[in-house]
Design an enzyme around this catalytic site. Structure first.
Site, PDB file in Angstrom:
ATOM      1  N   ALA A 162       0.843  -1.215   0.000  1.00 27.18           N
ATOM      2  CA  ALA A 162       0.000   0.000   0.000  1.00 27.18           C
ATOM      3  C   ALA A 162       0.869   1.252   0.000  1.00 27.18           C
ATOM      4  O   ALA A 162       0.610   2.197  -0.752  1.00 27.18           O
ATOM      5  CB  ALA A 162      -0.932   0.004   1.212  1.00 27.18           C
ATOM      6  N   GLU A 168       9.526   3.604   6.698  1.00 29.88           N
ATOM      7  CA  GLU A 168       9.340   2.167   6.924  1.00 29.88           C
ATOM      8  C   GLU A 168      10.090   1.786   8.201  1.00 29.88           C
ATOM      9  O   GLU A 168      11.261   2.123   8.361  1.00 29.88           O
ATOM     10  CB  GLU A 168       9.854   1.364   5.713  1.00 29.88           C
ATOM     11  CG  GLU A 168      10.045  -0.113   5.942  1.00 29.88           C
ATOM     12  CD  GLU A 168       8.796  -0.856   6.429  1.00 29.88           C
ATOM     13  OE1 GLU A 168       7.703  -0.606   5.922  1.00 29.88           O
ATOM     14  OE2 GLU A 168       8.951  -1.682   7.369  1.00 29.88           O
ATOM     15  N   GLN A 169       9.400   1.053   9.067  1.00 24.31           N
ATOM     16  CA  GLN A 169      10.012   0.723  10.359  1.00 24.31           C
ATOM     17  C   GLN A 169      11.191  -0.248  10.227  1.00 24.31           C
ATOM     18  O   GLN A 169      12.134  -0.196  11.015  1.00 24.31           O
ATOM     19  CB  GLN A 169       8.964   0.153  11.309  1.00 24.31           C
ATOM     20  CG  GLN A 169       8.387  -1.170  10.855  1.00 24.31           C
ATOM     21  CD  GLN A 169       7.325  -1.722  11.799  1.00 24.31           C
ATOM     22  OE1 GLN A 169       7.044  -1.116  12.831  1.00 24.31           O
ATOM     23  NE2 GLN A 169       6.744  -2.850  11.464  1.00 24.31           N
ATOM     24  N   ARG A 199       5.197 -12.184  -3.600  1.00 24.61           N
ATOM     25  CA  ARG A 199       5.058 -10.861  -2.976  1.00 24.61           C
ATOM     26  C   ARG A 199       6.369 -10.087  -3.026  1.00 24.61           C
ATOM     27  O   ARG A 199       6.384  -8.878  -3.269  1.00 24.61           O
ATOM     28  CB  ARG A 199       4.592 -10.999  -1.528  1.00 24.61           C
ATOM     29  CG  ARG A 199       4.402  -9.659  -0.828  1.00 24.61           C
ATOM     30  CD  ARG A 199       4.024  -9.845   0.630  1.00 24.61           C
ATOM     31  NE  ARG A 199       3.830  -8.566   1.304  1.00 24.61           N
ATOM     32  CZ  ARG A 199       4.798  -7.816   1.802  1.00 24.61           C
ATOM     33  NH1 ARG A 199       6.051  -8.217   1.713  1.00 24.61           N
ATOM     34  NH2 ARG A 199       4.523  -6.680   2.392  1.00 24.61           N
ATOM     35  N   TYR A 212      -0.563 -22.281  -7.048  1.00 27.05           N
ATOM     36  CA  TYR A 212      -0.461 -21.561  -8.319  1.00 27.05           C
ATOM     37  C   TYR A 212       0.993 -21.233  -8.617  1.00 27.05           C
ATOM     38  O   TYR A 212       1.819 -21.105  -7.722  1.00 27.05           O
ATOM     39  CB  TYR A 212      -1.336 -20.302  -8.328  1.00 27.05           C
ATOM     40  CG  TYR A 212      -1.137 -19.326  -7.207  1.00 27.05           C
ATOM     41  CD1 TYR A 212      -0.132 -18.365  -7.241  1.00 27.05           C
ATOM     42  CD2 TYR A 212      -1.982 -19.338  -6.098  1.00 27.05           C
ATOM     43  CE1 TYR A 212       0.025 -17.449  -6.219  1.00 27.05           C
ATOM     44  CE2 TYR A 212      -1.832 -18.429  -5.065  1.00 27.05           C
ATOM     45  CZ  TYR A 212      -0.821 -17.491  -5.126  1.00 27.05           C
ATOM     46  OH  TYR A 212      -0.664 -16.582  -4.102  1.00 27.05           O
ATOM     47  N   ASP A 268      -4.067  -2.559   4.280  1.00 31.81           N
ATOM     48  CA  ASP A 268      -4.520  -3.311   5.448  1.00 31.81           C
ATOM     49  C   ASP A 268      -4.791  -2.421   6.662  1.00 31.81           C
ATOM     50  O   ASP A 268      -5.568  -2.803   7.540  1.00 31.81           O
ATOM     51  CB  ASP A 268      -3.465  -4.358   5.846  1.00 31.81           C
ATOM     52  CG  ASP A 268      -3.506  -5.590   4.948  1.00 31.81           C
ATOM     53  OD1 ASP A 268      -4.291  -5.600   3.983  1.00 31.81           O
ATOM     54  OD2 ASP A 268      -2.750  -6.549   5.229  1.00 31.81           O
TER      55      ASP A 268
HETATM   56  C1  LIG Z   1       6.067  -9.548   5.858  1.00 39.00           C
HETATM   57  C2  LIG Z   1       4.796  -9.667   5.079  1.00 39.00           C
HETATM   58  C3  LIG Z   1       4.569 -10.775   4.290  1.00 39.00           C
HETATM   59  C4  LIG Z   1       3.374 -10.918   3.600  1.00 39.00           C
HETATM   60  N1  LIG Z   1       3.177 -12.011   2.842  1.00 39.00           N
HETATM   61  C5  LIG Z   1       2.051 -12.137   2.149  1.00 39.00           C
HETATM   62  C6  LIG Z   1       1.863 -13.237   1.324  1.00 39.00           C
HETATM   63  O1  LIG Z   1       2.736 -14.084   1.244  1.00 39.00           O
HETATM   64  N2  LIG Z   1       0.711 -13.352   0.629  1.00 39.00           N
HETATM   65  C7  LIG Z   1      -0.269 -12.393   0.724  1.00 39.00           C
HETATM   66  O2  LIG Z   1      -1.304 -12.505   0.062  1.00 39.00           O
HETATM   67  N3  LIG Z   1      -0.118 -11.313   1.491  1.00 39.00           N
HETATM   68  C8  LIG Z   1       1.016 -11.174   2.203  1.00 39.00           C
HETATM   69  N4  LIG Z   1       1.178 -10.105   2.977  1.00 39.00           N
HETATM   70  C9  LIG Z   1       0.052  -9.175   3.079  1.00 39.00           C
HETATM   71  C10 LIG Z   1      -0.097  -8.350   1.926  1.00 39.00           C
HETATM   72  O3  LIG Z   1       1.159  -7.877   1.515  1.00 39.00           O
HETATM   73  C11 LIG Z   1      -0.994  -7.251   2.409  1.00 39.00           C
HETATM   74  O4  LIG Z   1      -2.246  -7.768   2.809  1.00 39.00           O
HETATM   75  C12 LIG Z   1      -1.340  -6.303   1.359  1.00 39.00           C
HETATM   76  O5  LIG Z   1      -0.390  -6.212   0.388  1.00 39.00           O
HETATM   77  C13 LIG Z   1      -1.605  -4.979   2.015  1.00 39.00           C
HETATM   78  O6  LIG Z   1      -0.373  -4.346   2.195  1.00 39.00           O
HETATM   79  P1  LIG Z   1      -0.145  -3.171   3.185  1.00 39.00           P
HETATM   80  O7  LIG Z   1       0.978  -2.398   2.599  1.00 39.00           O
HETATM   81  O8  LIG Z   1      -1.405  -2.481   3.507  1.00 39.00           O
HETATM   82  O9  LIG Z   1       0.316  -3.861   4.536  1.00 39.00           O
HETATM   83  P2  LIG Z   1       1.658  -4.611   4.867  1.00 39.00           P
HETATM   84  O10 LIG Z   1       2.058  -5.459   3.741  1.00 39.00           O
HETATM   85  O11 LIG Z   1       1.440  -5.238   6.191  1.00 39.00           O
HETATM   86  O12 LIG Z   1       2.738  -3.444   4.988  1.00 39.00           O
HETATM   87  C14 LIG Z   1       2.774  -2.537   6.082  1.00 39.00           C
HETATM   88  C15 LIG Z   1       4.172  -1.984   6.193  1.00 39.00           C
HETATM   89  O13 LIG Z   1       4.199  -0.961   7.164  1.00 39.00           O
HETATM   90  C16 LIG Z   1       5.319  -1.121   8.021  1.00 39.00           C
HETATM   91  N5  LIG Z   1       4.955  -0.496   9.296  1.00 39.00           N
HETATM   92  C17 LIG Z   1       4.078  -0.956  10.214  1.00 39.00           C
HETATM   93  N6  LIG Z   1       3.930  -0.065  11.212  1.00 39.00           N
HETATM   94  C18 LIG Z   1       4.742   0.979  10.911  1.00 39.00           C
HETATM   95  C19 LIG Z   1       4.989   2.223  11.552  1.00 39.00           C
HETATM   96  N7  LIG Z   1       4.379   2.575  12.696  1.00 39.00           N
HETATM   97  N8  LIG Z   1       5.877   3.092  10.995  1.00 39.00           N
HETATM   98  C20 LIG Z   1       6.506   2.754   9.820  1.00 39.00           C
HETATM   99  N9  LIG Z   1       6.292   1.579   9.165  1.00 39.00           N
HETATM  100  C21 LIG Z   1       5.403   0.718   9.706  1.00 39.00           C
HETATM  101  C22 LIG Z   1       5.512  -2.620   8.066  1.00 39.00           C
HETATM  102  O14 LIG Z   1       6.834  -2.965   8.449  1.00 39.00           O
HETATM  103  C23 LIG Z   1       5.196  -3.019   6.634  1.00 39.00           C
HETATM  104  O15 LIG Z   1       6.315  -2.934   5.808  1.00 39.00           O
HETATM  105  C24 LIG Z   1       2.362  -9.926   3.689  1.00 39.00           C
HETATM  106  C25 LIG Z   1       2.604  -8.787   4.478  1.00 39.00           C
HETATM  107  C26 LIG Z   1       3.815  -8.643   5.161  1.00 39.00           C
HETATM  108  C27 LIG Z   1       4.073  -7.425   6.014  1.00 39.00           C
END
Ligand SMILES: Cc1cc2nc3c(=O)[nH]c(=O)nc-3n(C[C@H](O)[C@H](O)[C@H](O)COP(=O)(O)OP(=O)(O)OC[C@H]3O[C@@H](n4cnc5c(N)ncnc54)[C@H](O)[C@@H]3O)c2cc1C
Length: 392
Positions: free
Chosen positions: A14, A33-34, A107, A216, A298
């Site tokens: 995201a 990014e943390q 991913r 897949y 998320d």
């Molecule tokens: C390590 C990991 C592995 C994943 N593997 C899969 C997978 O194999 N298959 C699948 O379908 N989905 C996976 N997902 C989930 C999928 O990537 C997410 O559901 C989707 O892409 C939404 O992404 P997002 O960026 O909203 O959240 P996330 O992917 O959870 O990313 C959030 C990011 O924010 C960072 N963060 C959190 N809190 C803070 C803060 N306070 N300050 C700064 N940075 C912060 C985290 O370190 C992370 O990098 C995974 C997510 C992660 C984190």
């Protein structure tokens, strides 16, 4: 008109998709990014035509098709008998229907290509090892602080900090994510390491009582991603995406399955487990943005992976955010974030609800299971296709 200065907390899918979309519109982006470094983590992610179309608009088409696999079909089978129940052609059929393909990726590959595009844009500063702790409004700005007491000011903050978001509470007061009692067991294997009968160019789904499994191809088809989702909770930390586990623990949760699925599970070199949590669907735009803070991915709408759209909705959010901001200046930011929330919340809520409902249908037992299979046999592709989702 001067562009806005946008702060983004979180460098997952995201955060990076938002950064890229905003940078392409000439906004100035500071992403935090943390983690001390951007890691190569995760397993498979499916991207429907609704998502690949948006990635194309973000200018990452070539790197995307270089690392993706393009499955021919989605084939649904019984997990106990192995019989085929229904099939949805993907390949050229998706291209014809929706103008963009259905792709499967690792991913880490998706993350890497987005990161490279953000770096290449020249409009974003990437700060690693910074955990954002709080955000406060200040005149026509938002001020964020990190856990190590540093501070930054911008026109808006995007909370893209994932399922366990800290910044969500700046927009909506609610409880922490709820454990669903479902666990995903995940494995990845080189197709060349599998016997020919287990290699695949399709998305295979096996439906069983209280479980389903999905396999897949990823990485141009060179690797096979296998996920088994069962109603059992592992003992470990719910925040750990990759708890060490074993085939034995997986088989305790699934019980006996058909020979084909059993052989595939036994062929995997190792297994990781991930306890699934989600939140109820959003109930209004005010849950996605407030003044100069907006949520994406998320952090706003964590969902079960049963519609394979978590990353997809995160990417859609990023594109919609940049569209809502346009080339707008600082003063127009709160109104632009409100437009973003209005454009996104309902679709995200629908996808969240459908993902949860799919879990109930996929894992059905008894009469409901029999009716599901009868309907799938009769209607097949018409039930499996999702025009409302893929066409938008
Ligand atoms: C390590 C990991 C592995 C994943 N593997 C899969 C997978 O194999 N298959 C699948 O379908 N989905 C996976 N997902 C989930 C999928 O990537 C997410 O559901 C989707 O892409 C939404 O992404 P997002 O960026 O909203 O959240 P996330 O992917 O959870 O990313 C959030 C990011 O924010 C960072 N963060 C959190 N809190 C803070 C803060 N306070 N300050 C700064 N940075 C912060 C985290 O370190 C992370 O990098 C995974 C997510 C992660 C984190």
């Amino acid at each position: 008109m001067p562009a806005a200065h946008i702060l983004i907390a979180g460098g997952g899918i995201a955060g990076l998709a938002s950064a890229l979309a905003l940078a392409r519109r000439r906004h100035r982006v500071d992403l935090f990014e943390q983690a001390v470094a951007f890691g190569q983590v995760g397993a498979g992610i499916q991207l429907g035509p609704n998502v690949t179309r948006r990635l194309q608009s973000l200018g990452v088409w070539e790197p995307l098709v270089r690392v993706a696999a393009r499955p021919e079909a989605l084939v649904v089978r019984s997990a106990s008998g192995g019989r085929e129940i229904a099939r949805l052609p993907l390949g050229n059929a998706m291209l014809r229907s929706y103008g963009s393909p259905y792709l499967c990726l690792h991913r880490a590959d998706l993350h890497t290509l987005l990161l490279a595009a953000v770096r290449g844009s020249g409009a974003a500063t990437l700060n690693t090892g910074v955990r954002i702790a709080d955000a406060v409004a200040r005149d026509n700005a938002v001020c964020v602080s990190s856990t190590d007491s540093r501070a930054w000011e911008g026109d808006a903050l995007v909370g893209a900090d994932g399922l366990w978001s800290t910044l969500r509470s700046r927009v909506v007061e609610d409880s922490p994510p709820r454990p669903t009692g479902h666990t995903a067991w995940r494995a990845l294997v080189a197709q060349s390491a599998l016997p020919p009968g287990l290699r695949s160019t399709q998305i295979s789904v096996w439906l069983g009582p209280r479980l389903h499994a999905v396999a897949y191809p990823v990485r141009r088809g060179e690797a096979l991603n296998v996920v088994v989702l069962a109603e059992a909770a592992p003992a470990g930390d719910a925040r750990d995406w990759d708890q060490a586990t074993s085939l034995g623990a997986l088989q305790m949760a699934t019980g006996r399955t058909c020979a084909g699925l059993q052989a595939l599970l036994e062929a995997m070199p190792s297994w990781g487990a991930w306890a699934l949590s989600d939140r109820p669907p959003l109930t209004g735009p005010e849950q996605m943005a407030c003044e100069r803070v907006a949520l994406a991915g998320d952090a706003a709408h964590p969902m079960l992976p049963y519609l394979a759209q978590g990353a997809g909705m995160a990417i859609e959010d990023g594109v919609a955010l940049a569209e809502a901001l346009g080339g707008g200046d600082s003063e127009a930011v709160p109104a632009a974030l409100a437009r973003y929330a209005a454009a996104r919340w309902e679709r995200n809520a629908r996808v969240q609800a459908r993902a949860r409902r799919n879990g109930e249908i996929f894992h059905a037992t008894g009469l409901v299971r029999m009716s599901r299979d009868a309907a799938l046999r009769l209607l097949g592709a018409r039930l499996l296709d999702q025009p409302w989702l893929y066409g938008a």
